[in-house]
Design an enzyme around this catalytic site. Structure first.
Site, short mmCIF file in Angstrom:
data_model
loop_
_atom_site.label_atom_id
_atom_site.label_comp_id
_atom_site.label_asym_id
_atom_site.label_seq_id
_atom_site.Cartn_x
_atom_site.Cartn_y
_atom_site.Cartn_z
N ASP A 13 -25.29 -27.31 -18.29
CA ASP A 13 -26.01 -25.16 -18.08
C ASP A 13 -26.64 -25.58 -19.31
OD1 ASP A 13 -25.69 -26.38 -15.23
OD2 ASP A 13 -23.65 -25.77 -15.93
N HIS A 41 -31.75 -29.40 -13.73
CA HIS A 41 -32.09 -28.17 -14.57
C HIS A 41 -33.64 -28.53 -13.88
CE1 HIS A 41 -33.10 -31.96 -16.88
NE2 HIS A 41 -34.75 -31.45 -16.63
#
Length: 425
Positions: A13, A41
């Protein structure tokens, strides 16, 4: 390029997708090397937000071919679902620009059922906190030589025999915890068998020809180094090699053709699920980072644990992956903090010894104190800033310290969510 690799340097992340989106505009081929549809993502392009989990983000570029490599575990349902979602948002010809290596292993509904059963058997803090998508069990069947590869989907009798054998074995192992319908999965793959042929290729040969012809390759790493099966915080890791080594073997890359290895690092630290996180802040700072940074997952919606940047982790990550440069992301999230902390070492509470490396023993790691260095915050918005020299002096000092501590230059600085919110050094 000719071959550039983008890797997460922390626990995932970090914002790899944004840099991938920028660099894939010049790439001729974009490829995934490992992992599955557990990693996610978002990429914002032309005012539209696209979510990627299994597919390479090079699909946004109309001139870029894309490959899901041999080291990936491929969920066929997720593959088509993601293609459909991209088409619904206006992307054209995506089905003509994506290929899957015939050597990749198949991630099945069976594996997700095993994932749930395994987590149900664990108690409290022993839970890994997986995404529940069966990635670990997929790699487990691969390692035990019982897995099903993509090319075997087209051998109906072989596919069904292997699937039934797996299902019977797991039913004996987990009993009622294993909730799975093998006939339903077999029926689904009868349909997939008709849809898949045009998407499957000889992955190693595809990469070999691309590198020999000098084409520009962009390799998108999934997850991050601290989740690597060998070098991460084991057992609180994913089940694949998420670092440089995994990128090379997952695609059969010629390492001599690799020009750049970019480590993506968030200006603070986040982690999803269980496992050690020495700089986690359970107070106001952690909550503030979570809210301002919008720290919840694309794949799961789970809120991420938040804390300060850990340079012990970063130096360890550099030791394994040998980055050539950093992409520092989400620096703007620190805009309102009067004081910013950075971990520079750990300390043994009993002996007073300063520990500058990241230990393998998680029980020992848990006993260590964190040694912090504090920085004065800049307390002004930086999203509109386009050059390093225009950043506040405090922000410049923060970036320079990261460079000096790690010995690696920062080449990109993310200052906001949009594609253009990036400083190039």
């Amino acid at each position: 390029m000719p071959t550039t690799i983008i890797l997460g340097s922390q626990w995932g992340d970090e914002g790899k997708g944004k840099l991938s989106d920028i660099l894939c505009q010049k790439a001729q081929i974009c490829a995934r090397a490992a992992g599955g549809h557990n990693a996610g993502h978002s990429v914002v392009a032309n005012g539209v937000s696209y979510d990627f989990h299994l597919l390479p983000s090079g699909l946004i570029n109309p001139n870029c071919e894309n490959l899901i490599g041999s080291g990936v575990v491929v969920n066929v349902e997720a593959f088509f679902k993601e293609l459909n979602a991209l088409e619904e948002k206006g992307l054209k010809h995506v089905r003509e620009k994506i290929l899957i290596s015939d050597r990749a292993h198949v991630n099945l509904t069976l594996h997700a059922a095993v994932d749930r059963a395994e987590e149900a058997q664990l108690e409290g803090n022993k839970k890994i906190g997986t995404t529940g998508r069966g990635i670990g069990p997929s790699y487990a069947t691969k390692a035990s030589r019982k897995g099903i590869r993509v090319h075997e989907i087209f051998k109906e009798a072989v596919f069904e025999k292997k699937l039934r054998t797996l299902a019977e074995g797991y039913k004996k192992q987990f009993g009622e915890l294993f909730e799975y319908d093998v006939e339903e999965e077999i029926a689904r793959f009868r349909e997939y068998r008709k849809l898949l042929p045009n998407f499957v290729c000889d992955g190693p040969n595809f990469i070999d020809q691309a590198q020999k012809s000098g084409r520009d390759l962009l390799i998108e790493g999934a997850n991050a180094l601290m989740l690597d099966i060998d070098y991460g915080t084991y057992p609180y890791v994913t089940s694949s090699n998420t670092g440089f080594g995994g990128a090379v073997t997952g695609l059969a890359l010629d390492y001599k053709q690799i020009k750049e290895v970019i480590g993506v690092v968030k200006a603070y630290t986040t982690r999803v699920g269980g496992g050690p996180f020495k700089t986690e802040d359970l107070g106001d700072a952690g909550t503030k980072l979570q809210e301002i940074g919008r720290e919840w997952g694309v794949s799961t919606g789970r809120r991420r644990r938040c804390g300060w940047l850990d340079l012990v982790v970063l130096k360890y990550s550099q030791l394994i992956n040998n980055y050539t440069s950093w992409n520092l992301t989400k620096l703007d999230i620190l805009d309102t903090f009067p004081t910013i902390k950075v971990a520079v070492a750990y300390k043994d509470k009993e002996t007073g010894e300063v520990i500058e490396h990241f230990p393998a023993d998680l029980d020992y790691l848990d006993t260590l104190e964190v040694v912090y260095k504090e920085f004065e915050g800049w307390q002004t918005p930086i999203t509109s800033v386009k050059t390093f020299d225009a950043l506040p002096a405090q922000a410049q000092a923060y970036v320079k310290f990261i460079e000096e501590f790690t010995g690696i230059p920062v080449k990109w600085i993310g200052t906001g969510p949009a594609r253009d919110d990036m400083i190039y050094l």
